[in-house]
Design a protein around this motif. Structure first.
Motif, PDB file in Angstrom:
ATOM      1  N   LEU A 249       0.835  -1.212   0.000  1.00 41.79           N
ATOM      2  CA  LEU A 249       0.000   0.000   0.000  1.00 41.79           C
ATOM      3  C   LEU A 249       0.864   1.254   0.000  1.00 41.79           C
ATOM      4  N   ILE A 250       1.892   1.258   0.852  1.00 39.61           N
ATOM      5  CA  ILE A 250       2.738   2.447   0.952  1.00 39.61           C
ATOM      6  C   ILE A 250       3.475   2.690  -0.362  1.00 39.61           C
ATOM      7  N   MET A 251       3.992   1.627  -0.947  1.00 41.18           N
ATOM      8  CA  MET A 251       4.689   1.793  -2.213  1.00 41.18           C
ATOM      9  C   MET A 251       3.722   2.280  -3.297  1.00 41.18           C
ATOM     10  N   PHE A 252       2.503   1.738  -3.269  1.00 40.40           N
ATOM     11  CA  PHE A 252       1.466   2.146  -4.228  1.00 40.40           C
ATOM     12  C   PHE A 252       1.158   3.636  -4.069  1.00 40.40           C
ATOM     13  N   LYS A 253       0.935   4.051  -2.808  1.00 44.05           N
ATOM     14  CA  LYS A 253       0.572   5.453  -2.545  1.00 44.05           C
ATOM     15  C   LYS A 253       1.739   6.391  -2.885  1.00 44.05           C
ATOM     16  N   LEU A 254       2.947   5.936  -2.535  1.00 40.54           N
ATOM     17  CA  LEU A 254       4.121   6.767  -2.782  1.00 40.54           C
ATOM     18  C   LEU A 254       4.312   6.971  -4.287  1.00 40.54           C
ATOM     19  N   THR A 255       4.224   5.868  -5.026  1.00 43.82           N
ATOM     20  CA  THR A 255       4.394   5.956  -6.470  1.00 43.82           C
ATOM     21  C   THR A 255       3.302   6.828  -7.081  1.00 43.82           C
ATOM     22  N   LYS A 256       2.074   6.660  -6.573  1.00 42.25           N
ATOM     23  CA  LYS A 256       0.947   7.441  -7.096  1.00 42.25           C
ATOM     24  C   LYS A 256       1.155   8.930  -6.805  1.00 42.25           C
ATOM     25  N   ALA A 257       1.561   9.215  -5.560  1.00 47.17           N
ATOM     26  CA  ALA A 257       1.765  10.618  -5.168  1.00 47.17           C
ATOM     27  C   ALA A 257       2.866  11.242  -6.017  1.00 47.17           C
ATOM     28  N   LEU A 258       3.881  10.453  -6.306  1.00 44.54           N
ATOM     29  CA  LEU A 258       5.028  10.979  -7.056  1.00 44.54           C
ATOM     30  C   LEU A 258       4.705  11.158  -8.535  1.00 44.54           C
ATOM     31  N   ARG A 259       3.656  10.498  -8.980  1.00 45.63           N
ATOM     32  CA  ARG A 259       3.317  10.591 -10.410  1.00 45.63           C
ATOM     33  C   ARG A 259       2.373  11.734 -10.716  1.00 45.63           C
ATOM     34  N   PHE A 263       7.109  17.368 -11.830  1.00 47.20           N
ATOM     35  CA  PHE A 263       8.267  17.514 -10.958  1.00 47.20           C
ATOM     36  C   PHE A 263       8.499  16.236 -10.143  1.00 47.20           C
ATOM     37  N   TYR A 264       7.391  15.754  -9.557  1.00 47.63           N
ATOM     38  CA  TYR A 264       7.509  14.549  -8.735  1.00 47.63           C
ATOM     39  C   TYR A 264       7.750  13.303  -9.594  1.00 47.63           C
ATOM     40  N   LYS A 265       7.266  13.352 -10.848  1.00 45.06           N
ATOM     41  CA  LYS A 265       7.520  12.243 -11.765  1.00 45.06           C
ATOM     42  C   LYS A 265       9.017  12.072 -11.957  1.00 45.06           C
ATOM     43  N   CYS A 266       9.687  13.205 -12.128  1.00 48.22           N
ATOM     44  CA  CYS A 266      11.145  13.175 -12.311  1.00 48.22           C
ATOM     45  C   CYS A 266      11.803  12.630 -11.048  1.00 48.22           C
ATOM     46  N   LEU A 267      11.292  13.102  -9.894  1.00 47.95           N
ATOM     47  CA  LEU A 267      11.843  12.625  -8.625  1.00 47.95           C
ATOM     48  C   LEU A 267      11.663  11.116  -8.517  1.00 47.95           C
ATOM     49  N   ALA A 268      10.457  10.649  -8.886  1.00 47.02           N
ATOM     50  CA  ALA A 268      10.136   9.225  -8.772  1.00 47.02           C
ATOM     51  C   ALA A 268      11.112   8.404  -9.597  1.00 47.02           C
ATOM     52  N   PHE A 269      11.416   8.895 -10.783  1.00 52.36           N
ATOM     53  CA  PHE A 269      12.336   8.190 -11.663  1.00 52.36           C
ATOM     54  C   PHE A 269      13.712   8.053 -10.991  1.00 52.36           C
TER      55      PHE A 269
ATOM     56  N   THR B 137      -6.980   2.206   2.062  1.00 46.85           N
ATOM     57  CA  THR B 137      -6.757   1.146   1.074  1.00 46.85           C
ATOM     58  C   THR B 137      -6.186   1.771  -0.200  1.00 46.85           C
ATOM     59  N   GLU B 138      -5.919   0.906  -1.186  1.00 47.35           N
ATOM     60  CA  GLU B 138      -5.416   1.395  -2.471  1.00 47.35           C
ATOM     61  C   GLU B 138      -6.508   2.157  -3.226  1.00 47.35           C
ATOM     62  N   ARG B 139      -7.761   1.888  -2.858  1.00 45.38           N
ATOM     63  CA  ARG B 139      -8.871   2.568  -3.550  1.00 45.38           C
ATOM     64  C   ARG B 139      -9.253   3.843  -2.819  1.00 45.38           C
ATOM     65  N   LYS B 277       2.532  13.531   4.116  1.00 44.02           N
ATOM     66  CA  LYS B 277       1.130  13.299   3.784  1.00 44.02           C
ATOM     67  C   LYS B 277       0.848  11.791   3.737  1.00 44.02           C
ATOM     68  N   LEU B 278       1.784  11.083   3.137  1.00 39.39           N
ATOM     69  CA  LEU B 278       1.650   9.639   3.004  1.00 39.39           C
ATOM     70  C   LEU B 278       1.610   8.967   4.371  1.00 39.39           C
ATOM     71  N   TYR B 279       2.503   9.392   5.246  1.00 36.45           N
ATOM     72  CA  TYR B 279       2.591   8.800   6.575  1.00 36.45           C
ATOM     73  C   TYR B 279       1.269   8.976   7.330  1.00 36.45           C
ATOM     74  N   LYS B 280       0.678  10.165   7.163  1.00 32.87           N
ATOM     75  CA  LYS B 280      -0.610  10.426   7.818  1.00 32.87           C
ATOM     76  C   LYS B 280      -1.664   9.453   7.308  1.00 32.87           C
ATOM     77  N   ARG B 281      -1.620   9.201   6.000  1.00 29.85           N
ATOM     78  CA  ARG B 281      -2.629   8.333   5.394  1.00 29.85           C
ATOM     79  C   ARG B 281      -2.487   6.894   5.823  1.00 29.85           C
ATOM     80  N   VAL B 282      -1.253   6.423   5.947  1.00 20.49           N
ATOM     81  CA  VAL B 282      -1.062   4.996   6.196  1.00 20.49           C
ATOM     82  C   VAL B 282      -0.908   4.671   7.674  1.00 20.49           C
ATOM     83  N   ASN B 283      -1.101   5.630   8.523  1.00 19.31           N
ATOM     84  CA  ASN B 283      -0.988   5.393   9.962  1.00 19.31           C
ATOM     85  C   ASN B 283      -2.353   5.659  10.597  1.00 19.31           C
ATOM     86  N   PRO B 284      -3.305   4.770  10.315  1.00 15.87           N
ATOM     87  CA  PRO B 284      -4.701   5.026  10.677  1.00 15.87           C
ATOM     88  C   PRO B 284      -4.916   5.178  12.173  1.00 15.87           C
TER      89      PRO B 284
END
Lengths: 347, 347
Positions: A249-259, A263-269, B137-139, B277-284
């Motif tokens: 979940l965290i990797m999913f959210k992180l990747t999504k947030a970075l995309r 600017f964040y897309k470049c960071l993600a890469f 969740t991822e959704r 922001k991510l940490y807030k989301r995934v630390n319910p």
């Protein structure tokens, strides 16, 4: 390092069967010149996969044909009765007979446990086998978590014995004396939890071999405060799989947030290698085999959807346990501790 | 929105007591013009904290002096007997008498549960109260997980009832019909788990109100496949706290990895808002209150080490539950479903 190391592999288990286990086996023998692997499973399927990897004639890959497979829906007791020529059973029989020093399977956990128990038998004095695995922490050393699903419910004596077995595993793997052992509970205060946990805490406290440090909560697992954390199988299984889920979940959210932004897309890469490495570290179930301890033989359970890399890690873990002579070490400590403890609890 | 909303707060609970609850209370009344808060606890301490925030004379912050505090080490049954003038008890009494429509506490979970049960009583037909919380969740939608520690062990009927209560909560909170309900287990196959889970699965399958979708594993919690996931309190508590722990571990490892090189240090600086922001989301557990459902009143449990922000979120959750008339909705569904079910199970 051992000069003669033979491990039996159940090639047909898990979601991917030989597609995962064959590349892992080939990589393992190529990486370790002392390793011999006995590949248990359907000869035709295995040969075909080996051929595709130019390894059909590898002198240290020996195929042992088995006509049956234990599926995921197979009831453990029926697997023992009716799957005597299954890849899982044959791999275990090879350990029993001494032809192999350990076995690895990514098949049906319940069936593997039941069969391993039936074929290999328990070490003297050990009530139940347990599944144990290393879980990453904030510190350098991992924590050893058991039981991860071999026993749905556990009584106080079983939890106490898991503490001893976990302590031996951590001692050998981490090379430390007196590993810190704790019990997983829903609070750190003495009044928390159910009767079995409270009684197990008492048994651990009284045991001179154990360095018992009290209760841990779910949030303490990863701090590295403990070297060994003990719980019943249902709880350990849920905890481990929850780790797997939240890591995804965290990797999913992180990747999504970075995309979201360019600017964040470049960071993600740029961050990709860091994130990838991190994901491997925090997803223990995927990248480590869990070991079945308490038996008169070494059995490593790889994850059901183990990739070739994960199955390779499980073979590696089995090899390390052979070197460490884990069952013998557990038996020795049990003989010493358990007899003392028995007297103490009989009083 | 309700025009007259009164919530009683236990100001003395949790690791930080009034240092966390007072700023949260001040922010809550400032954010919601219809909200009145009754601050239960030591008058002197509360007044001093309020004064430091220039809010001592706020017309919608009413202090109710209590001479006692329920500590974390307090046994639940002894808290009920001997802490009749504690901030926790007085807050619950205010809900019972109707002076407040809900209460919030970050105090000793076991004592809060026992006291709430004793003071407010169960809704008709409900066997046990449960702690429920939304987990990301991822959704888009979260999943509602219960029980999170109110009941160490649960029998099949209790798990089944938790399914109904969870379904009502999800229906109201997500605004969806027929939320997907599943049981947390150590495998997805029918043969997995213990007898109570297997029986609960049967009861859920037979219930026309429930949209029961089978077993979930720990790794499925965050996929969003289910809207409600049911488990016993011990398991739910460990799962939630494991989430908290692994979220912290991942953030720790990520920050550490990013600090290793100058290049990544710069990236880390730029990424800080995303990671936070991510940490807030995934630390319910940190950012949501867990609600006690099944009682004749609304009780929200904030995390033991709740920050002012987390305690504020719990007050907000209590306000939303008052608006949704959650106990009344649960009672109505129970009357309808439970009577039908009772006939079905009696057959």
């Amino acid at each position: 390092m051992l000069t003669n190391l033979t491990i039996a592999l159940d090639m047909m288990g898990g979601d991917y069967g030989p597609r995962s286990s064959i590349p892992a086996a080939v990589n393992a023998v190529n990486a370790n010149a002392n390793l011999r692997l006995i590949l248990c499973g359907n000869e035709q399927v295995i040969s075909k996969e080996l051929e595709s990897l130019d390894s059909l004639s590898h002198p240290r890959l020996i195929i042992r044909h088995c006509s049956q497979v234990v599926t995921n829906s197979c009831e453990p007791s029926s697997a023992v009765r009716s799957k005597k020529d299954s890849s899982m059973r044959v791999a275990l029989d090879l350990v029993k007979s001494g032809e192999a020093q350990a076995c690895v399977s990514s098949g049906n956990t319940g069936a593997l446990l039941f069969m391993a128990h039936y074929v290999l038998k328990m070490l003297p004095g050990v009530k139940r086998p347990a599944l144990i695995s290393a879980v990453p922490t904030e510190r350098k050393n991992p924590v050893y978590l058991l039981d991860l699903g071999a026993n749905v419910h556990c009584d106080a004596q079983t939890l106490y014995q898991f503490g001893i077995m976990g302590s031996v595993v951590a001692e050998q793997a981490l090379g430390c004396d007196n590993p810190k052992v704790s019990l997983l509970n829903i609070g750190s205060e003495d009044i928390k939890g159910h009767e079995d946990i409270k009684q197990a805490a008492q048994l651990m406290q009284q045991c001179s071999y154990l360095n018992y440090t009290g209760y841990s909560e779910g949030s303490d697992i990863f701090t590295g405060k403990s070297d060994v954390i003990v719980c019943e199988g249902f709880v350990g299984n849920v905890a481990l799989k929850t780790c797997e889920g939240i890591a995804k979940l965290i990797m999913f959210k992180l990747t999504k947030a970075l995309r979201k932004h360019f600017f964040y897309k470049c960071l993600a890469f740029m961050l990709r290698p860091v994130i990838k490495k991190l994901y491997k570290r925090v997803n223990p179930d995927q990248y480590n085999g869990a070991s079945l301890v308490g038996l008169r033989g070494i059995v490593v359970k790889s994850h059901g959807n183990a990739s070739p890399k994960a199955f390779y890690a499980a073979i590696d873990e089995a090899a390390r346990e052979v070197e460490r002579q884990l069952p013998e070490k557990i038996a020795a400590i049990f003989e010493q501790t358990h007899s003392t403890k028995k007297v103490a609890t009989d009083d």
